[in-house]
Design a protein around this motif. Structure first.
Motif, PDB file in Angstrom:
ATOM      1  N   GLY A  81       0.755  -1.161   0.158  1.00 41.59           N
ATOM      2  CA  GLY A  81       0.149   0.005  -0.251  1.00 41.59           C
ATOM      3  C   GLY A  81       0.917   1.281   0.023  1.00 41.59           C
ATOM      4  N   ASN A  82       0.347   2.417   0.498  1.00 35.98           N
ATOM      5  CA  ASN A  82       1.011   3.539   0.578  1.00 35.98           C
ATOM      6  C   ASN A  82       0.498   4.292   1.560  1.00 35.98           C
ATOM      7  OD1 ASN A  82      -1.245   4.925  -0.490  1.00 35.98           O
ATOM      8  ND2 ASN A  82      -0.283   5.273  -2.534  1.00 35.98           N
ATOM      9  N   VAL A  83       1.154   5.338   1.846  1.00 36.38           N
ATOM     10  CA  VAL A  83       0.785   6.727   2.991  1.00 36.38           C
ATOM     11  C   VAL A  83       0.976   7.944   2.198  1.00 36.38           C
ATOM     12  CG1 VAL A  83       1.147   7.735   5.048  1.00 36.38           C
ATOM     13  CG2 VAL A  83       1.298   5.207   4.988  1.00 36.38           C
ATOM     14  N   MET A  84       0.049   8.641   2.208  1.00 34.67           N
ATOM     15  CA  MET A  84       0.294  10.182   1.738  1.00 34.67           C
ATOM     16  C   MET A  84      -0.195  11.240   2.315  1.00 34.67           C
ATOM     17  SD  MET A  84      -1.553  12.748  -0.376  1.00 34.67           S
ATOM     18  CE  MET A  84      -3.032  12.005  -1.071  1.00 34.67           C
ATOM     19  N   TYR A  85       0.623  12.231   2.403  1.00 33.93           N
ATOM     20  CA  TYR A  85       0.416  13.714   3.073  1.00 33.93           C
ATOM     21  C   TYR A  85       0.282  14.816   2.016  1.00 33.93           C
ATOM     22  CZ  TYR A  85       0.668  18.190   5.381  1.00 33.93           C
ATOM     23  OH  TYR A  85       0.370  19.286   5.878  1.00 33.93           O
ATOM     24  N   ASP A  86      -0.874  15.474   2.107  1.00 34.32           N
ATOM     25  CA  ASP A  86      -0.759  16.442   1.024  1.00 34.32           C
ATOM     26  C   ASP A  86      -1.328  17.755   1.543  1.00 34.32           C
ATOM     27  OD1 ASP A  86      -1.054  17.341  -2.154  1.00 34.32           O
ATOM     28  OD2 ASP A  86      -2.795  17.945  -1.254  1.00 34.32           O
ATOM     29  N   TYR A  87      -0.428  18.946   1.346  1.00 35.17           N
ATOM     30  CA  TYR A  87      -0.890  20.159   1.766  1.00 35.17           C
ATOM     31  C   TYR A  87      -1.400  21.153   0.487  1.00 35.17           C
ATOM     32  CZ  TYR A  87      -0.386  25.150   3.195  1.00 35.17           C
ATOM     33  OH  TYR A  87      -0.549  26.361   3.378  1.00 35.17           O
ATOM     34  N   TYR A  88      -2.516  21.680   0.458  1.00 31.94           N
ATOM     35  CA  TYR A  88      -2.843  22.289  -0.863  1.00 31.94           C
ATOM     36  C   TYR A  88      -3.067  23.732  -0.436  1.00 31.94           C
ATOM     37  CZ  TYR A  88      -5.009  23.220  -5.275  1.00 31.94           C
ATOM     38  OH  TYR A  88      -5.235  24.081  -6.514  1.00 31.94           O
ATOM     39  N   TYR A  89      -2.606  24.602  -1.300  1.00 25.66           N
ATOM     40  CA  TYR A  89      -2.789  26.289  -0.795  1.00 25.66           C
ATOM     41  C   TYR A  89      -3.512  26.849  -2.197  1.00 25.66           C
ATOM     42  CZ  TYR A  89      -2.136  31.132  -0.227  1.00 25.66           C
ATOM     43  OH  TYR A  89      -2.440  32.444  -0.141  1.00 25.66           O
ATOM     44  N   GLN A  90      -4.585  27.724  -2.097  1.00 27.93           N
ATOM     45  CA  GLN A  90      -5.127  28.471  -3.119  1.00 27.93           C
ATOM     46  C   GLN A  90      -5.287  29.860  -2.738  1.00 27.93           C
ATOM     47  OE1 GLN A  90      -8.601  25.424  -3.487  1.00 27.93           O
ATOM     48  NE2 GLN A  90      -8.183  26.087  -5.838  1.00 27.93           N
ATOM     49  N   GLY A  91      -4.747  30.694  -3.424  1.00 29.25           N
ATOM     50  CA  GLY A  91      -4.696  32.273  -2.854  1.00 29.25           C
ATOM     51  C   GLY A  91      -6.146  32.889  -3.235  1.00 29.25           C
ATOM     52  N   LYS A  92      -6.919  32.198  -4.324  1.00 27.90           N
ATOM     53  CA  LYS A  92      -8.152  32.788  -4.575  1.00 27.90           C
ATOM     54  C   LYS A  92      -8.940  31.632  -5.243  1.00 27.90           C
ATOM     55  CE  LYS A  92     -10.507  36.365  -7.448  1.00 27.90           C
ATOM     56  NZ  LYS A  92     -11.293  37.000  -6.452  1.00 27.90           N
ATOM     57  N   ILE A  93     -10.094  31.530  -5.082  1.00 26.41           N
ATOM     58  CA  ILE A  93     -11.199  30.711  -5.617  1.00 26.41           C
ATOM     59  C   ILE A  93     -12.141  31.369  -6.068  1.00 26.41           C
ATOM     60  CG2 ILE A  93     -12.572  28.623  -4.958  1.00 26.41           C
ATOM     61  CD1 ILE A  93     -11.055  27.834  -2.796  1.00 26.41           C
ATOM     62  N   GLY A 743      -0.149  26.461  -4.345  1.00 25.41           N
ATOM     63  CA  GLY A 743       1.155  25.617  -4.055  1.00 25.41           C
ATOM     64  C   GLY A 743       0.712  24.502  -3.152  1.00 25.41           C
ATOM     65  N   ARG A 744       1.543  23.331  -3.633  1.00 24.64           N
ATOM     66  CA  ARG A 744       1.130  22.014  -3.043  1.00 24.64           C
ATOM     67  C   ARG A 744       2.538  21.292  -2.622  1.00 24.64           C
ATOM     68  NH1 ARG A 744      -3.107  18.816  -6.084  1.00 24.64           N
ATOM     69  NH2 ARG A 744      -4.133  19.200  -4.143  1.00 24.64           N
ATOM     70  N   LEU A 745       2.362  20.568  -1.436  1.00 25.39           N
ATOM     71  CA  LEU A 745       3.425  19.790  -0.978  1.00 25.39           C
ATOM     72  C   LEU A 745       3.049  18.517  -0.588  1.00 25.39           C
ATOM     73  CD1 LEU A 745       6.363  19.545   0.317  1.00 25.39           C
ATOM     74  CD2 LEU A 745       5.442  20.213   2.474  1.00 25.39           C
ATOM     75  N   THR A 746       3.577  17.512  -1.095  1.00 29.21           N
ATOM     76  CA  THR A 746       2.987  16.118  -1.042  1.00 29.21           C
ATOM     77  C   THR A 746       4.173  15.176  -0.775  1.00 29.21           C
ATOM     78  OG1 THR A 746       1.533  16.272  -2.856  1.00 29.21           O
ATOM     79  CG2 THR A 746       1.850  14.140  -2.288  1.00 29.21           C
ATOM     80  N   TYR A 747       3.945  14.465   0.217  1.00 26.75           N
ATOM     81  CA  TYR A 747       4.856  13.167   0.666  1.00 26.75           C
ATOM     82  C   TYR A 747       4.099  11.754   0.154  1.00 26.75           C
ATOM     83  CZ  TYR A 747       7.193   9.962   3.513  1.00 26.75           C
ATOM     84  OH  TYR A 747       7.826   8.753   4.089  1.00 26.75           O
ATOM     85  N   THR A 748       4.866  10.942   0.050  1.00 30.66           N
ATOM     86  CA  THR A 748       4.002   9.471  -0.319  1.00 30.66           C
ATOM     87  C   THR A 748       5.121   8.394  -0.089  1.00 30.66           C
ATOM     88  OG1 THR A 748       2.853  10.461  -2.375  1.00 30.66           O
ATOM     89  CG2 THR A 748       2.912   8.144  -2.100  1.00 30.66           C
ATOM     90  N   LYS A 749       4.869   7.507   0.674  1.00 31.35           N
ATOM     91  CA  LYS A 749       5.732   6.248   0.815  1.00 31.35           C
ATOM     92  C   LYS A 749       4.830   5.162   0.477  1.00 31.35           C
ATOM     93  CE  LYS A 749       8.521   3.495   2.851  1.00 31.35           C
ATOM     94  NZ  LYS A 749       9.668   2.996   2.042  1.00 31.35           N
ATOM     95  N   THR A 750       5.465   4.210  -0.510  1.00 28.67           N
ATOM     96  CA  THR A 750       4.757   3.202  -0.947  1.00 28.67           C
ATOM     97  C   THR A 750       5.578   1.806  -0.512  1.00 28.67           C
ATOM     98  OG1 THR A 750       4.189   4.261  -3.011  1.00 28.67           O
ATOM     99  CG2 THR A 750       4.365   1.842  -3.077  1.00 28.67           C
ATOM    100  N   PHE A 751       4.620   0.957   0.092  1.00 31.52           N
ATOM    101  CA  PHE A 751       5.433  -0.385   0.615  1.00 31.52           C
ATOM    102  C   PHE A 751       4.406  -1.469   0.202  1.00 31.52           C
ATOM    103  CE2 PHE A 751       2.246   1.710   3.293  1.00 31.52           C
ATOM    104  CZ  PHE A 751       1.396   0.688   3.757  1.00 31.52           C
TER     105      PHE A 751
END
Length: 751
Positions: A81-93, A743-751
């Protein structure tokens, strides 16, 4: 190395093993041994490689225990499987709501568990948290087993088992070749012994012995056939060289006697080899046909179980209770999709428990909460709690002829939380029942029909009535609905046909649709037709009132007929062409009970091609979009717009170069853009990229320049880290360009 004599007590089911030569096969049970003929001593032994053999005990013989290999030990639990962390930023919607500086954190994981190399389980978890007052914080968890996963695991194991059987099959073919050679040797010896010339020579030898008379008839004796010296080895491991040398005694009588003795010995040896060969043939099993193909093309789990039962597969491939596991269509705890029928519950995500069991009869149960309605799966509006309980039962396979009865109840909020002058909360509880049947008219044509009746909504029920009585009052037709669908395939022309017809009473309620207050008549027809050996695919459909969304609000009906057509041309080594003409619609609420529908069509055409020029791989995409709407019937910025986009990508070793040009024009608002970016793979573990974005707006003669950047790094044993930043410009109020940072920051670990 021998490990014991009582290994047979560990066997879990009967096993057929080859017996001693001439003694038939052996059937080993968990508590004993049975042989078809004779009494003989056996040694049941296992070596360090888990090779188990029943060995007949003969003096001065060599034995080979490495013939039928048992699979190695499998771990109790295997996790991928995997573990994922995601941070997403939007200045304007700007769509569908306006908000600034919004961020969201998402943590998710999915795991595929395989227990004892036999039982697949899927585990998933996800949570999203953010600072927006509009977007919801959502958390979900599920543990799920499906017979689809079990079926895929069986197919994969059967593929691997087929590979191991190739070796066994080759050994069996080699054994058959030796058996055929021995049979040929036996036939040649019989032919020599029964030769008229040889028999005449024997008579003359007798006469010479009795009367001393000598008649020369040597010239008529056939030459004794030369039989090759073959070192035979049968599967039990006994090695016996075959000798064809004649005795030194030159008398014909001695030769004939020796040949007769040789025939007897050869006959017995052939019978031993034949018995051993047929025993091994039973162990290898039925090798005719493609087992994987048979399993893959099984229409349902009952047909699949019958196929598997006839294959005589070992425990390493087919576990105990496989029929039950195939009959469990779904077993889930947590968030899962409830998808049962057209008029009960269809494509509804619930948090709870679901069980679906279908051997020959059918039983299903679902219970859980529904935490969203129209759009608020993403957008929070403070709606009250909703839930669903469903019980279904009947006879027949779900993919074949069946008759199912359903009962559902729950709470579903469609309207404002508080209505009326007394500010009381309406009774949103509903209940209903349905009968569904499916008829398989032919191999490629089936029809599904369903009739359902629900309780009346709170605003249609009288004070002296109850929901149960309104549901069971069959003279009342306002809360009645029925559906008829047909699916067919014309194999000669590969034409696929789909049709649906529904009639929904003004008071009918269910978890498949959110429309009440007006009688609905909905229908749709779709045709998929390939041409020129499937190089050209054309899809066409017409529909009326048949909406895909399950969250449309109440008291609305339409007579509009929507048309759709799409064509895709895909010829090898040539560009792929696609052209589509799609309907779109907007519902606008003017007041309580009053709606207006605005409809327009969209045409989309694309041409894409993947090609090579002087060893450089390239991809080019050209897209054209046209919106057929007006400013007064849509709040969409690009009303009545022609839009064109050209994208070109080159793959230059470690570099990927991409350029894009676009234009959106509607006579009043023209927007042009040009983008360029480069992606560089510095190492296997590092990739970086960046680019520039240019935008030009014609109304105010505005020019804006943005940028984009990203990187991806693989950290050994830890996982993958990705980061992206983008500054662009989007249309805003008064037809101006407004800055939009993401902006987006994503960490993924697959095992």
């Amino acid at each position: 190395m021998m490990r014991g004599l009582n290994t047979y007590a560990q066997l879990q089911r009967s096993t057929t093993l080859p017996g001693a030569p001439g003694k038939g096969t052996i059937v080993v049970f968990p508590r004993g041994i049975r042989q078809s003929s004779g009494q003989v001593s056996y040694l049941l032994a296992a070596d360090t490689g888990n090779n188990i053999r029943m060995i007949p005990v003969f003096p001065d013989k060599l034995y080979d225990t490495g013939v039928w290999h048992q699979p190695p030990h499998k771990p109790f639990l295997v996790v991928h499987g995997n573990v994922m962390y995601d941070y997403y930023y939007q200045g304007k919607i700007d769509t569908p709501y306006q908000q600034k500086d919004v961020y969201q954190h998402t943590l998710s994981t999915w795991m595929d568990l395989t227990i004892r190399d036999q039982y697949p389980v899927h585990v998933a978890f996800s949570t999203t948290q953010g600072n927006s007052s509009l977007f919801r914080n959502i958390t979900g968890f599920s543990i799920q087993y499906t017979n689809r996963d079990f079926r895929n695991l069986l197919i994969q194991k059967l593929k691997n088992w087929d590979v191991s059987r190739i070796k066994q099959l080759k050994e069996l073919m080699d054994e058959k070749a030796l058996l055929d050679a021995k049979e040929k040797e036996l036939s040649q010896l019989k032919s020599w012994l029964s030769s008229p010339a040889v028999l005449q020579r024997l008579v003359e030898a007798k006469e010479k012995e009795l009367y001393g008379k000598h008649n020369d008839s040597l010239s008529g004796i056939p030459v004794i056939p030369s039989i090759p010296n073959i070192n035979l080895r049968y599967k039990a491991g006994i090695r016996e060289p075959c000798s064809n040398r004649l005795l030194s005694d030159t008398s014909i009588e001695s030769q004939y006697t020796a040949r007769q003795q040789q025939l007897d010995s050869l006959q017995k040896r052939w019978q031993q080899m034949d018995s051993s060969y047929h025993a091994h043939q039973l162990q290898v099993g039925n090798l005719k046909g493609d087992m994987v193909q048979k399993i893959s093309t099984s229409r349902n789990n009952a047909e699949l179980s019958a196929q598997l039962n006839s294959m005589n597969l070992p425990d390493s491939v087919l576990p105990k209770g496989y029929k039950t596991l195939l009959a469990i269509r779904k077993l889930s705890i947590g968030r899962a999709l409830a998808d049962y029928s057209e008029l009960t519950a269809k494509s509804i995500s619930i948090q709870g428990i679901q069980v679906e069991y279908n051997p020959r009869y059918y039983v299903a149960f679902a219970a859980g909460t529904i935490d969203y309605r129209f759009r608020n799966y993403v957008v929070y509006n403070g709606s009250p709690g909703q839930y669903l309980t469903m019980i279904r039962g009947g006879y027949g396979m779900k993919e074949g002829n069946h008759l199912y009865v359903s009962f559902f109840r729950g709470k579903k909020q469609l309207y404002n939380q508080r209505t009326g002058t007394d500010s009381t909360t309406p009774d949103y509880n509903i209940m209903g029942m349905a009968v569904e049947s499916r008829w398989q008219i032919s191999k490629n044509v089936y029809v599904t029909g369903e009739v359902a009746k629900s309780s009346l909504p709170y605003y249609q029920i009288t004070d002296d009535d109850t929901k149960v009585r309104s549901m069971l009052r069959f003279s009342e037709h306002r809360n009645l609905a029925y559906s008829l669908s047909a699916n067919g395939l014309i194999t000669k022309t590969h034409t696929k046909l789909t049709g649906v017809y529904k009639v929904l009473g003004a008071g009918f309620q269910s978890f498949s649709l959110y429309t009440t207050g007006a009688k609905q008549i909905a229908w749709s027809v779709r045709v998929d037709q390939p041409f020129f050996k499937k190089k050209l695919m054309i899809t066409a459909s017409v529909r009326r009132n048949d909406y895909n969304t399950t969250y449309q609000q109440a008291n609305y009906q339409s007579n509009t007929i929507y048309k759709t057509i799409q064509a895709t041309l895909n010829i090898k080594h040539y560009p792929v062409f696609s052209l589509g003409y799609y309907p779109s619609s907007q519902l606008t609420k003017l007041s309580d009970g009053s709606y207006i529908e605005n409809t327009f069509y969209t045409m989309v055409g694309t041409v894409s091609h993947f090609y090579k020029i002087k060893r450089i791989m390239m991809n080019t995409l050209l897209s054209y979009t046209r919106f057929y709407n007006k400013m007064d019937d849509s709040s969409y910025v690009y009303y009545n717009t022609n839009s064109i986009l050209l994208n070109h990508t080159m793959f230059l070793g470690r570099f990927t170069v991409q350029s894009t040009g676009s234009a959106a024009m509607n006579g009043e608002y023209d927007l042009y853009g040009a983008n360029g970016s480069v992606q560089f793979k510095a190492f296997k573990w590092l990739e970086i990229g960046g680019g520039l974005k240019y935008s030009y707006q014609s109304v105010y003669d505005l020019s804006k320049v943005g940028y984009t950047g990203n990187f991806r790094v693989m950290i050994r044993y830890l996982g993958q880290l990705e980061m992206m930043a983008d500054k662009g410009f989007i249309p805003g109020t008064e037809k101006k360009l407004v800055s939009n940072n993401t902006g987006r920051l994503t960490y993924t670990k697959t095992f």
